[in-house]
Design an enzyme around this catalytic site. Structure first.
Site, PDB file in Angstrom:
ATOM      1  N   ALA A 263       0.845  -1.181   0.000  1.00 18.46           N
ATOM      2  CA  ALA A 263       0.000   0.000   0.000  1.00 18.46           C
ATOM      3  C   ALA A 263       0.882   1.233   0.000  1.00 18.46           C
ATOM      4  O   ALA A 263       2.090   1.118   0.167  1.00 18.46           O
ATOM      5  CB  ALA A 263      -0.890   0.022   1.238  1.00 18.46           C
ATOM      6  N   GLU A 299      -0.397   2.552   7.126  1.00 15.09           N
ATOM      7  CA  GLU A 299      -0.483   3.690   6.195  1.00 15.09           C
ATOM      8  C   GLU A 299      -1.091   4.901   6.886  1.00 15.09           C
ATOM      9  O   GLU A 299      -0.673   6.031   6.667  1.00 15.09           O
ATOM     10  CB  GLU A 299      -1.285   3.337   4.939  1.00 15.09           C
ATOM     11  CG  GLU A 299      -0.798   2.107   4.178  1.00 15.09           C
ATOM     12  CD  GLU A 299       0.697   2.057   3.923  1.00 15.09           C
ATOM     13  OE1 GLU A 299       1.316   3.123   3.775  1.00 15.09           O
ATOM     14  OE2 GLU A 299       1.254   0.942   3.878  1.00 15.09           O
ATOM     15  N   HIS A 302       1.423   6.689   9.009  1.00 15.17           N
ATOM     16  CA  HIS A 302       2.383   7.485   8.236  1.00 15.17           C
ATOM     17  C   HIS A 302       1.968   8.951   8.145  1.00 15.17           C
ATOM     18  O   HIS A 302       2.791   9.813   7.860  1.00 15.17           O
ATOM     19  CB  HIS A 302       2.504   6.941   6.808  1.00 15.17           C
ATOM     20  CG  HIS A 302       3.609   5.944   6.619  1.00 15.17           C
ATOM     21  ND1 HIS A 302       4.873   6.130   7.121  1.00 15.17           N
ATOM     22  CD2 HIS A 302       3.648   4.770   5.932  1.00 15.17           C
ATOM     23  CE1 HIS A 302       5.646   5.091   6.766  1.00 15.17           C
ATOM     24  NE2 HIS A 302       4.921   4.248   6.056  1.00 15.17           N
ATOM     25  N   GLU A 321       9.900   4.497   8.121  1.00 16.03           N
ATOM     26  CA  GLU A 321       9.424   3.114   8.027  1.00 16.03           C
ATOM     27  C   GLU A 321       9.645   2.328   9.325  1.00 16.03           C
ATOM     28  O   GLU A 321       8.746   1.657   9.803  1.00 16.03           O
ATOM     29  CB  GLU A 321      10.049   2.403   6.831  1.00 16.03           C
ATOM     30  CG  GLU A 321       9.627   2.998   5.472  1.00 16.03           C
ATOM     31  CD  GLU A 321       8.127   3.058   5.249  1.00 16.03           C
ATOM     32  OE1 GLU A 321       7.369   2.432   6.006  1.00 16.03           O
ATOM     33  OE2 GLU A 321       7.702   3.752   4.295  1.00 16.03           O
TER      34      GLU A 321
HETATM   35  N1  B3K Z   1       5.933   3.707   1.664  1.00 18.19           N
HETATM   36  C1  B3K Z   1       5.339   2.630   0.917  1.00 18.19           C
HETATM   37  C2  B3K Z   1       6.341   1.770   0.224  1.00 18.19           C
HETATM   38  C3  B3K Z   1       6.854   2.344  -1.035  1.00 18.19           C
HETATM   39  C4  B3K Z   1       7.723   1.370  -1.760  1.00 18.19           C
HETATM   40  C5  B3K Z   1       8.348   1.957  -2.983  1.00 18.19           C
HETATM   41  N2  B3K Z   1       9.093   0.984  -3.745  1.00 18.19           N
HETATM   42  C6  B3K Z   1       4.454   1.778   1.762  1.00 18.19           C
HETATM   43  C7  B3K Z   1       4.744   1.777   3.201  1.00 18.19           C
HETATM   44  O1  B3K Z   1       5.821   1.470   3.660  1.00 18.19           O
HETATM   45  O2  B3K Z   1       3.867   2.117   3.944  1.00 18.19           O
HETATM   46 ZN    ZN Z   2       5.519   2.350   5.546  1.00 17.48          ZN
END
Ligand code: B3K
Ligand code: ZN
Length: 869
Positions: A263, A299, A302, A321
């Site tokens: 996602a 998500e 984030h 992350e």
């Molecule tokens: N930030 C995105 C992952 C993106 C990957 C790009 N190759 C999802 C996540 O870690 O929430």
């Molecule tokens: Zn993430």
């Protein structure tokens, strides 16, 4: 090869930035026109050249302050403007590009998922839309106008708030969106299509109403509810535990079926792989439900850790992350079972992340050198990154950690930050020296703690001698001592916990390991204790302490810490496996010790004490998980021994397994902690009983009477793994029922790919022509080809090299169509150093063949080069 590495140490602040950008999209599958009008600002007054990133589109025109501009140079990845004659430090660029979303199989930038348009810009996909300063430390306010055919694309979505809309005479319509929060280009998103929408709302703790909208492909509304409920739980939890409130008036999630990863947290408009949204009892398993809840939460979290505070550069990826994984793990632990979550996370870390450390792609959670950024969305950056945050939490306690979080957010809100900013906030908020702890960010590899003990009967003193060592990794030869929190407990032989005293009084049960060798003394210990070491897995390390079987049994019976109990059982199983792998290799008969069988019997017999933990203890690790216990992996021996263990446990525990199986009755399917636990235990019993003489009958019935996907899949897995007579008819029944539904068929493809039969590869090849299979859909590729290469240890590593050849052919094709997926799938092949010489030669030859491919992608180039170095 054009692939050039970037280094963390070379970071430079940008000479220019973009403050505002207006994007105008005229959407059509074959020809989409994008006009990007951006307000640029010169930050470095000396700078006269502006290099913009961009590729894979047709460049149409550029204007500066409204006038055609021609002082530029173009190459395959950028456009460099000569601004020597531009005096003003603020100017406007209008750039027109033409894209073909229909032809974009890379699933980065703007592409089509079925009939719908969608975007994926992280890490560097925005540059496939227009020329841009495509780096996370350039934060701009986005306004986006989308125009498209109204009948085909009734919904036109982008970040922020809907500010305007209208109809055109030619049957098209348009919508304009504005996102008030400045953001980097990687968080931009656009979706256009026809969907079913589930609407709800959330009232924040300060009383603001947030509209929640969940978009799914038509006909899928009956699978959207759980995701919506999960979202609301996550929003509430973040307010309660972290005091963080949502900031926009609308939060949208769109589920699409073509998506490279899980996602994406685009501001106000998350785009999801439908695997992590869609669920009802008929289509999704308990594990699917839990995974959806955790990705939806991830998500959402984030929004603060990633979006409001973003990363300065991509080397800092773990800043958002690692922290967000830690947060989603805590959410799952607060809403579900903490020990189960911990154990599952540790299992994953130990198999996948430890293997990464041991392989050619080893890197610290904050990498130093990158060729293709997409290659660094790894278990190291994510899961080990979360472990590093968890260690901080262990060292600071919840209160201290939250104090640090508050300071971190206050100082960095609206900015692009670094890992150092985070650690420094934690340090200053708690008045603590984290200088040695910081090394976790720059040192790769899995530290090893070697522990021995001594009991002094006369003085009632117990000593633990702890030494640490991090072996060299592919990327880093020299290692330093880390600050490792080691959480312990001491039990007497009756299973009572001992209070920890040193010479001066009571001491904490978290030991600070900071030196090469350290000794800890505990006083007032009246019998020789059994040490529980690394409680809750307090650090991402390997532990070497010479436990006796009886010590392990004591821990398994008495330890208060669920993780310790489970881990004691794992060590018992590991010992059985090791001994038998040697037996197998020497042509000796295999045997399971009576002690181990008796312990497993007792665990099952006492399952009422803790149903969740019982299932986890009794679940036999997969062959791929077992494999990680060996320096050199023998796929045939491990697979044979594992099957022997399953068979023998089934023989020894048959009556009790059946009794337990029959005792558990669940009528209506409900997704709650208690029922999940019961279903799991019943299905674990089934997985063993499948190996007994009643297996065929029982599994057949289990399948027939199942009213949910958890039980259905358990029956199918048991049938295929134990090679039951009913397996083909059950698989055919499932196929018949679900062939219209790719997402459900993924389970079937994975079952097929992991079958233990000798002809499995042939089967997999044929299934690539199955009507439900689609080579351009990452979920299909992962479940058929990914499962074969990553989960079928024996068949993939067949000594005739057929598995390697097959994967090689696939990778050469994927290199063109979708390099990101290719780069994920190549992983088992680059780890050749863990196999015997004959397999190594075959695997290296396979890698060489891939490297000869014309137009080798950076994604594959980086991994192959490292592997063959
Ligand atoms: N930030 C995105 C992952 C993106 C990957 C790009 N190759 C999802 C996540 O870690 O929430
Ligand atoms: Zn993430």
């Amino acid at each position: 090869m054009y692939a050039k590495a970037k280094y963390r140490k070379d970071y430079q602040t940008p000479d220019f930035t973009v403050t505002d950008i207006y994007l105008d999209f005229q959407l059509e599958p074959e020809k989409t026109v994008v006009v990007a009008t951006s307000q640029y600002q010169r930050l470095n007054k000396e700078s006269t050249t502006l290099r913009l990133d961009g590729h894979d589109f047709q460049f149409s025109s550029i204007k500066l302050n409204g006038k055609p501009f021609s002082q530029y140079q173009q190459d395959s990845e950028s456009l460099t403007l000569d601004l020597a004659r531009v005096e003003a430090d603020q100017f406007e660029l209008e750039i027109t590009t033409i894209l073909s979303p229909a032809a974009n199989t890379s699933l980065q930038g703007l592409y089509q998922s079925g009939e719908a348009f969608c975007t994926q810009c992280e890490a560097e996909g925005f540059r496939q839309i227009t020329y841009m300063l495509d780096r996370p430390d350039v934060l701009a306010r986005y306004t986006t106008k989308i125009t498209a055919d109204k009948a085909k694309y009734p919904f036109l979505l982008s970040n922020g708030n809907r500010i305007n809309s209208g109809d055109l005479e030619d049957g098209r319509h348009w919508v304009e969106w504005n996102d008030p929060f400045p953001k980097p280009s990687y968080l931009f998103a656009l979706v256009a299509g026809d969907f079913d929408v589930l609407k709800d709302q959330f009232i924040t703790k300060t009383g603001r109403k947030v509209a929640l909208e969940l978009y799914v492909n038509r006909g899928n509304l009956d699978r959207a509810d759980w995701a919506m409920q999960s979202l609301k739980r996550a929003m509430k939890w973040d307010e309660e535990r972290f005091d963080l409130e949502y900031d926009l008036d609308i939060y949208m999630i769109v589920a699409v079926d073509f998506f490279n990863m899980g996602a994406m947290e685009n501001k106000g408009l998350n785009i999801f792989n439908d695997k992590y949204v869609l669920a009802n009892p008929q289509t999704a398993t308990d594990d699917d439900y839990l995974a959806i809840e955790s990705v939806i939460a991830h998500e959402y979290f984030h929004n603060w850790t990633g979006n409001r505070v973003t990363c300065r550069d991509w080397f800092q990826l773990s800043l958002k992350e690692g922290l967000t994984v830690f947060r989603d793990q805590e959410f799952s632990s607060d809403t579900g079972s903490r020990p189960v979550n911990r154990i599952n996370n540790v299992k994953f870390l130990r198999t996948v992340q430890f293997a990464e450390d041991a392989g050619p792609m080893a890197h610290p959670i904050r990498p130093e050198k990158v060729i293709e950024m997409n290659n660094f969305y790894t278990v190291t950056v994510y899961e080990k990154g979360a472990e590093v945050i968890r260690m901080l939490h262990t060292l600071l306690g919840e209160e201290g950690f939250q104090k640090g979080m508050k300071l971190y957010i206050a100082e960095n809100d609206g900015k692009a930050a670094t890992c150092e900013d985070f650690v420094s906030a934690m340090e200053r908020a708690n008045d603590l020296d984290l200088s040695q702890f910081r090394r976790w960010y720059s040192q790769s590899g899995t530290p090893e703690l070697t522990i021995s003990d001594r009991y002094d009967e006369k003085n009632h003193v117990y000593q633990l001698q702890v030494s640490q060592l991090t072996p060299p990794t592919a990327d880093q030869m020299e290692k330093v001592n880390l600050h490792i929190p080691l959480k312990i407990a001491l039990y007497d032989e009756k299973g009572a916990v001992q209070t920890l005293y040193d010479a001066d009084g009571v001491v904490d049960n978290v030991l600070n390991i900071t030196q090469k060798d350290q000794t800890f003394e505990f006083h007032n210990i009246y019998t020789k204790p059994v040490p529980a070491l690394l409680c809750d897995f307090s650090a991402p390390v390997k532990l070497d302490y010479d436990y006796s079987t009886s010590q392990l049994i004591t821990l398994l019976k008495f330890a208060e810490n669920g993780f310790i109990r489970w881990d004691a059982a794992q060590m018992l199983l590991a010992a059985e496996l090791r001994r038998n792998v040697t037996n197998y290799q020497q042509g000796q008969p295999l045997d399971l010790s009576a002690e181990t069988a008796a312990v497993l019997y007792q665990v099952l017999d006492n399952h009422q004490k803790d149903i969740e933990l019982t299932s986890l203890i009794l679940t036999l690790p997969k062959a791929t998980e077992f494999a990680e216990l060996f320096k050199t992996i023998d796929p045939d021996a491990i697979s044979a021994v594992r099957e022997f263990m399953a068979q023998t446990i089934a023989d020894n525990l048959k009556e009790l397994l059946l009794k337990t199986y029959n005792q558990i009755r669940l009528d209506e399917y409900q997704i709650n902690r208690q029922d999940i636990a019961l279903r799991k235990l019943r299905n674990v019993c089934l997985s063993y009983l499948a190996y007994s003489n009643i297996g065929n009958n029982l599994v057949n019935k289990h399948y027939t009477y199942s009213n949910n996907m958890t039980d259905t899949l358990a029956a199918l897995t048991s049938a295929t793994q134990a090679k039951l007579a009913c397996r083909d008819s059950l698989l055919a029944d499932f196929e018949q029922k679900w062939q219209h539904d790719g997402l459900v068929m993924d389970k079937w493809f994975a079952l097929q790919a992991t079958r233990p039969e000798d002809n499995v590869l042939q089967n997999v090849m044929q299934l690539m022509d199955h009507p439900s299979f689609n080579f351009n859909n990452p979920n299909r590729v992962r479940s058929l080809i990914g499962a074969f290469a990553g989960q079928n240890l024996k068949a993939f590593h067949a000594i005739d090299g057929s598995g390697y050849r097959f994967l090689t052919d696939i990778l050469i094709k994927l290199n063109k169509s979708n390099p990101q997926i290719a780069s994920r799938l190549i992983e088992p092949l680059i780890r050749f150093a863990r196999y015997d010489a004959q397999r190594q030669t075959l695997m290296k030859r396979a890698l060489e063949r891939i490297s000869e491919t014309e137009d080798l992608s950076r994604d594959l180039f980086e991994k192959i080069e490292k592997a063959l170095q």
